[in-house]
Motif scaffolding. Structure first.
Motif, PDB file in Angstrom:
ATOM      1  N   PRO A   1      20.838  50.971 -13.226  1.00 30.60           N
ATOM      2  CA  PRO A   1      22.013  50.884 -12.353  1.00 30.60           C
ATOM      3  C   PRO A   1      21.785  50.130 -11.042  1.00 30.60           C
ATOM      4  O   PRO A   1      22.739  49.890 -10.309  1.00 30.60           O
ATOM      5  N   SER A   2      20.531  49.777 -10.723  1.00 26.74           N
ATOM      6  CA  SER A   2      20.278  49.073  -9.469  1.00 26.74           C
ATOM      7  C   SER A   2      19.269  47.955  -9.695  1.00 26.74           C
ATOM      8  O   SER A   2      18.570  47.913 -10.710  1.00 26.74           O
ATOM      9  N   ALA A   3      19.177  47.046  -8.730  1.00 23.54           N
ATOM     10  CA  ALA A   3      18.261  45.908  -8.836  1.00 23.54           C
ATOM     11  C   ALA A   3      16.821  46.392  -8.967  1.00 23.54           C
ATOM     12  O   ALA A   3      16.461  47.446  -8.432  1.00 23.54           O
ATOM     13  N   THR A   4      16.024  45.622  -9.683  1.00 29.59           N
ATOM     14  CA  THR A   4      14.604  45.936  -9.825  1.00 29.59           C
ATOM     15  C   THR A   4      13.807  44.637  -9.850  1.00 29.59           C
ATOM     16  O   THR A   4      14.311  43.606 -10.297  1.00 29.59           O
ATOM     17  N   SER A   5      12.594  44.695  -9.353  1.00 27.82           N
ATOM     18  CA  SER A   5      11.718  43.533  -9.464  1.00 27.82           C
ATOM     19  C   SER A   5      10.760  43.774 -10.621  1.00 27.82           C
ATOM     20  O   SER A   5      10.387  44.916 -10.913  1.00 27.82           O
ATOM     21  N   VAL A   6      10.407  42.683 -11.303  1.00 28.52           N
ATOM     22  CA  VAL A   6       9.492  42.774 -12.434  1.00 28.52           C
ATOM     23  C   VAL A   6       8.355  41.783 -12.244  1.00 28.52           C
ATOM     24  O   VAL A   6       8.530  40.722 -11.644  1.00 28.52           O
ATOM     25  N   ASP A   7       7.190  42.159 -12.742  1.00 27.14           N
ATOM     26  CA  ASP A   7       6.045  41.266 -12.833  1.00 27.14           C
ATOM     27  C   ASP A   7       5.787  41.011 -14.304  1.00 27.14           C
ATOM     28  O   ASP A   7       5.532  41.954 -15.072  1.00 27.14           O
ATOM     29  N   ILE A   8       5.862  39.756 -14.702  1.00 20.51           N
ATOM     30  CA  ILE A   8       5.648  39.332 -16.084  1.00 20.51           C
ATOM     31  C   ILE A   8       4.225  38.803 -16.153  1.00 20.51           C
ATOM     32  O   ILE A   8       3.920  37.735 -15.624  1.00 20.51           O
ATOM     33  N   LYS A   9       3.331  39.569 -16.795  1.00 18.04           N
ATOM     34  CA  LYS A   9       1.904  39.248 -16.810  1.00 18.04           C
ATOM     35  C   LYS A   9       1.493  38.712 -18.177  1.00 18.04           C
ATOM     36  O   LYS A   9       1.675  39.385 -19.199  1.00 18.04           O
ATOM     37  N   PHE A  10       0.925  37.508 -18.178  1.00 18.28           N
ATOM     38  CA  PHE A  10       0.438  36.863 -19.402  1.00 18.28           C
ATOM     39  C   PHE A  10      -1.051  37.145 -19.564  1.00 18.28           C
ATOM     40  O   PHE A  10      -1.847  36.789 -18.694  1.00 18.28           O
ATOM     41  N   TYR A  11      -1.423  37.778 -20.684  1.00 21.83           N
ATOM     42  CA  TYR A  11      -2.823  38.064 -21.002  1.00 21.83           C
ATOM     43  C   TYR A  11      -3.248  37.203 -22.185  1.00 21.83           C
ATOM     44  O   TYR A  11      -2.546  37.150 -23.203  1.00 21.83           O
ATOM     45  N   ASN A  12      -4.408  36.538 -22.056  1.00 21.23           N
ATOM     46  CA  ASN A  12      -4.920  35.811 -23.220  1.00 21.23           C
ATOM     47  C   ASN A  12      -5.652  36.784 -24.130  1.00 21.23           C
ATOM     48  O   ASN A  12      -5.770  37.980 -23.817  1.00 21.23           O
ATOM     49  N   THR A  13      -6.155  36.302 -25.262  1.00 20.09           N
ATOM     50  CA  THR A  13      -6.802  37.193 -26.225  1.00 20.09           C
ATOM     51  C   THR A  13      -8.135  37.733 -25.718  1.00 20.09           C
ATOM     52  O   THR A  13      -8.689  38.649 -26.311  1.00 20.09           O
ATOM     53  N   SER A  14      -8.641  37.195 -24.604  1.00 21.27           N
ATOM     54  CA  SER A  14      -9.863  37.718 -23.983  1.00 21.27           C
ATOM     55  C   SER A  14      -9.548  38.751 -22.902  1.00 21.27           C
ATOM     56  O   SER A  14     -10.433  39.164 -22.147  1.00 21.27           O
ATOM     57  N   ALA A  15      -8.299  39.150 -22.774  1.00 19.52           N
ATOM     58  CA  ALA A  15      -7.824  40.173 -21.828  1.00 19.52           C
ATOM     59  C   ALA A  15      -7.790  39.692 -20.384  1.00 19.52           C
ATOM     60  O   ALA A  15      -7.739  40.500 -19.460  1.00 19.52           O
ATOM     61  N   ALA A  16      -7.793  38.389 -20.167  1.00 21.31           N
ATOM     62  CA  ALA A  16      -7.661  37.862 -18.803  1.00 21.31           C
ATOM     63  C   ALA A  16      -6.181  37.662 -18.482  1.00 21.31           C
ATOM     64  O   ALA A  16      -5.439  37.101 -19.289  1.00 21.31           O
ATOM     65  N   ASN A  17      -5.758  38.124 -17.308  1.00 24.56           N
ATOM     66  CA  ASN A  17      -4.393  37.883 -16.844  1.00 24.56           C
ATOM     67  C   ASN A  17      -4.371  36.454 -16.306  1.00 24.56           C
ATOM     68  O   ASN A  17      -4.833  36.201 -15.200  1.00 24.56           O
ATOM     69  N   VAL A  18      -3.820  35.518 -17.090  1.00 25.54           N
ATOM     70  CA  VAL A  18      -3.886  34.102 -16.732  1.00 25.54           C
ATOM     71  C   VAL A  18      -2.719  33.638 -15.861  1.00 25.54           C
ATOM     72  O   VAL A  18      -2.805  32.577 -15.238  1.00 25.54           O
ATOM     73  N   HIS A  19      -1.643  34.417 -15.810  1.00 22.79           N
ATOM     74  CA  HIS A  19      -0.491  34.009 -14.996  1.00 22.79           C
ATOM     75  C   HIS A  19       0.454  35.200 -14.845  1.00 22.79           C
ATOM     76  O   HIS A  19       0.577  36.032 -15.746  1.00 22.79           O
ATOM     77  N   THR A  20       1.139  35.259 -13.700  1.00 22.50           N
ATOM     78  CA  THR A  20       2.147  36.288 -13.456  1.00 22.50           C
ATOM     79  C   THR A  20       3.383  35.627 -12.867  1.00 22.50           C
ATOM     80  O   THR A  20       3.279  34.799 -11.958  1.00 22.50           O
ATOM     81  N   ILE A  21       4.540  35.994 -13.398  1.00 22.36           N
ATOM     82  CA  ILE A  21       5.827  35.562 -12.853  1.00 22.36           C
ATOM     83  C   ILE A  21       6.492  36.792 -12.261  1.00 22.36           C
ATOM     84  O   ILE A  21       6.615  37.817 -12.939  1.00 22.36           O
ATOM     85  N   SER A  22       6.919  36.720 -11.004  1.00 19.64           N
ATOM     86  CA  SER A  22       7.639  37.825 -10.365  1.00 19.64           C
ATOM     87  C   SER A  22       9.100  37.429 -10.230  1.00 19.64           C
ATOM     88  O   SER A  22       9.415  36.298  -9.844  1.00 19.64           O
ATOM     89  N   GLN A  23       9.990  38.372 -10.540  1.00 20.71           N
ATOM     90  CA  GLN A  23      11.418  38.074 -10.551  1.00 20.71           C
ATOM     91  C   GLN A  23      12.196  39.334 -10.190  1.00 20.71           C
ATOM     92  O   GLN A  23      11.823  40.439 -10.610  1.00 20.71           O
ATOM     93  N   THR A  24      13.269  39.195  -9.436  1.00 19.05           N
ATOM     94  CA  THR A  24      14.174  40.315  -9.167  1.00 19.05           C
ATOM     95  C   THR A  24      15.374  40.200 -10.089  1.00 19.05           C
ATOM     96  O   THR A  24      15.962  39.122 -10.226  1.00 19.05           O
ATOM     97  N   LEU A  25      15.715  41.319 -10.725  1.00 25.70           N
ATOM     98  CA  LEU A  25      16.837  41.357 -11.673  1.00 25.70           C
ATOM     99  C   LEU A  25      17.915  42.311 -11.169  1.00 25.70           C
ATOM    100  O   LEU A  25      17.618  43.474 -10.854  1.00 25.70           O
ATOM    101  N   GLN A  26      19.134  41.830 -11.113  1.00 26.26           N
ATOM    102  CA  GLN A  26      20.272  42.673 -10.779  1.00 26.26           C
ATOM    103  C   GLN A  26      20.652  43.508 -12.005  1.00 26.26           C
ATOM    104  O   GLN A  26      20.255  43.199 -13.127  1.00 26.26           O
ATOM    105  N   PRO A  27      21.424  44.584 -11.854  1.00 23.84           N
ATOM    106  CA  PRO A  27      21.818  45.405 -12.997  1.00 23.84           C
ATOM    107  C   PRO A  27      22.499  44.555 -14.076  1.00 23.84           C
ATOM    108  O   PRO A  27      23.387  43.753 -13.780  1.00 23.84           O
ATOM    109  N   GLY A  28      22.045  44.695 -15.304  1.00 19.39           N
ATOM    110  CA  GLY A  28      22.617  43.963 -16.436  1.00 19.39           C
ATOM    111  C   GLY A  28      22.087  42.549 -16.593  1.00 19.39           C
ATOM    112  O   GLY A  28      22.297  41.916 -17.632  1.00 19.39           O
TER     113      GLY A  28
END
Length: 189
Positions: A32-59
């Motif tokens: 029901p309210s805005a939220t921020s998300v972190d989209i974390k990309f992990y390679n097959t060696s378990a390294a976090n190679v990139h993160t995208i941060s984004q704020t999403l409004q409801p819906g």
């Protein structure tokens, strides 16, 4: 139907398998309210190679086309963990074949389980237009510890065709192919 605070996409690829496959995925705020998300990309060696941060409004949803994410390099094979700051989110993904009409779609998951069942597994099983093979992408939902995953392949009569164990790093995925443990023509679970 209701979403979760985090969501996981067990297989995300860019220019993979001979340059033929890409993933497009989305995350939606179903709360029901805005939220921020972190989209974390992990390679097959378990390294976090990139993160995208984004704020999403409801819906609202946010789409990621791996073909446009330069931080993943020329090719990428891994998984994605999407964490919200307390909101409620869902995700879905499509793997698209660049040079043909292949497409695969699946929903992201809000968490994992210690045991999971797949009702079909095939190795070079004859079908009308060729043969069918099954591959399984297994993602470790623990972001701090590695885990061992064992797959057991069963024949139609319930006997074991083979087993395979692999270690999976935190947040990462590993892939299993049925033909590594089953003979050509196999169909089972």
């Amino acid at each position: 139907s209701s979403g979760s605070e985090d969501t996981l996409i067990p297989t995300v690829i860019k220019n993979a398998f001979g340059g033929a496959w890409y993933t497009i995925f989305s995350v939606q705020n179903v709360g029901p309210s805005a939220t921020s998300v972190d989209i974390k990309f992990y390679n097959t060696s378990a390294a976090n190679v990139h993160t995208i941060s984004q704020t999403l409004q409801p819906g609202a949803g946010y789409f990621v086309d791996t073909g446009t994410v330069s931080q993943l390099g020329t090719t990428f094979n891994g998984s994605v963990v999407i964490e919200s700051n307390g909101g409620t989110i869902v995700s879905s993904a499509m793997e698209l074949q660049k040079f043909d009409v292949g497409a695969r779609a699946f929903e992201g998951l809000g968490g994992g389980q210690e045991e999971f069942y797949m009702p079909s597994a095939m190795c070079d099983f004859p079908i009308a237009w060729g043969v069918a093979n099954a591959f399984f992408a297994i993602q470790n939902t623990d972001l701090n510890n590695s885990t061992n995953v064992t797959i057991t392949y069963y024949k139609g009569d319930g006997s074991v065709a083979g087993t395979e164990t692999k270690s999976v790093g935190p947040g990462a995925k590993t892939s299993f192919g049925t033909c590594a443990q089953a003979d050509p023509g196999f169909i089972g679970s």
